[in-house]
Design a protein around this motif. Structure first.
Motif, mmCIF file in Angstrom:
data_model
loop_
_atom_site.group_PDB
_atom_site.id
_atom_site.type_symbol
_atom_site.label_atom_id
_atom_site.label_comp_id
_atom_site.label_asym_id
_atom_site.label_seq_id
_atom_site.Cartn_x
_atom_site.Cartn_y
_atom_site.Cartn_z
ATOM 1 N N GLU A 58 -1.571 13.295 -4.347
ATOM 2 C CA GLU A 58 -1.768 12.750 -3.689
ATOM 3 C C GLU A 58 -1.638 11.443 -4.666
ATOM 4 O O GLU A 58 -2.392 11.304 -5.236
ATOM 5 N N THR A 94 0.248 -0.857 -0.117
ATOM 6 C CA THR A 94 0.351 0.124 -0.299
ATOM 7 C C THR A 94 1.111 1.621 -0.179
ATOM 8 O O THR A 94 1.916 1.083 0.537
ATOM 9 N N ASN A 109 1.011 5.441 -0.560
ATOM 10 C CA ASN A 109 0.517 6.829 -0.105
ATOM 11 C C ASN A 109 1.164 7.985 0.646
ATOM 12 O O ASN A 109 1.815 8.367 1.469
ATOM 13 N N THR A 164 -2.725 7.656 -4.291
ATOM 14 C CA THR A 164 -2.914 6.281 -2.893
ATOM 15 C C THR A 164 -3.198 5.340 -3.498
ATOM 16 O O THR A 164 -3.936 5.530 -4.872
#
Length: 231
Positions: A214, A194, A196, A216
């Protein structure tokens, strides 16, 4: 018979004289010129600032797309993912390593690093820290030890951690980790990565605030490897 030229009469009171501008007129004209100049300057600065911000936003969006593609496509073709952390130039350095299928039987290693690996200048990248985190990528052979500070390609010149969207917002905000690795053994270990990451762009500090986009996402390593190759 010769006529004498008429003598011009003096201007009556209140009439304008064509001998030149009065001091009052010059002051008024100067004030109007200054005001117009200030208005035009503010319009020019506002336009330049908006243009710079749009350009920064476009650059950040382009880097976001490149990062997302690099991570998602690579991890889905990987058989293993690991996350380590250390320190470089006095700041945390996070390194994700993945063993990726390269054809039917071959494997290669790819790593992504976030940390203060270098500094950008007019002459290019240097290995001197500048107090900012960057995102780097590197592909290298399996069973090879990599140096975390050399021979990396840059994906983003400046990145920052993404705040958790809390209501009400915390001050200072709680920040998400750049990377996290998790997984569930289902007939084997399928790790999930994952990410971010906030991508920061500010080409001209004098023209507006920095722009952040961003990225993510998450991807699961789906390739299967029975060998002993390591990254």
């Amino acid at each position: 018979m010769t006529r004498r030229p008429r003598r011009s009469s003096p201007p009556l009171s209140g009439e304008a004289s064509d001998d030149g501008f009065s001091l009052v007129e010059l002051i008024v004209a100067g004030a109007i010129t200054v005001i117009l100049g200030a208005v035009l300057a503010s319009i020019f600065i506002a336009g330049a600032t908006a243009t710079a911000q749009i350009a920064d936003r476009d650059r950040a969006s382009g880097e976001v797309q490149a990062i997302s593609t690099s991570l998602s496509s690579s991890i889905r073709n990987a058989s293993g993912v690991s996350l380590t952390s250390t320190t470089l130039h006095g700041r945390p350095l996070y390194v994700v390593r993945a063993r990726i299928a390269d054809g039917a039987t071959n494997w290669k290693c790819r790593a992504w690093a976030i940390g203060d690996l270098g500094e950008w200048s007019a002459s290019g990248w240097t290995t001197v820290g500048d107090g900012k985190d960057e995102l780097w990528v590197k592909t290298y052979p399996v069973n090879t030890t990599i140096n975390p500070s050399t021979s990396w390609g840059n994906l983003a010149r400046e990145v920052d951690q993404v705040p958790i969207r809390a209501t009400p917002a915390a001050d200072p905000p709680t920040l998400l980790s750049y990377f996290a690795v998790s997984g569930t053994p289902v007939g084997g270990w399928y790790p999930q990565l994952t990410w971010n990451i906030g991508v920061v762009q500010q080409q001209n500090e004098n023209l507006g605030d920095e722009q952040t986009a961003e990225v993510t996402g998450a991807a699961v390593a789906r390739a299967y490897d029975t060998g002993s190759a390591t990254c």
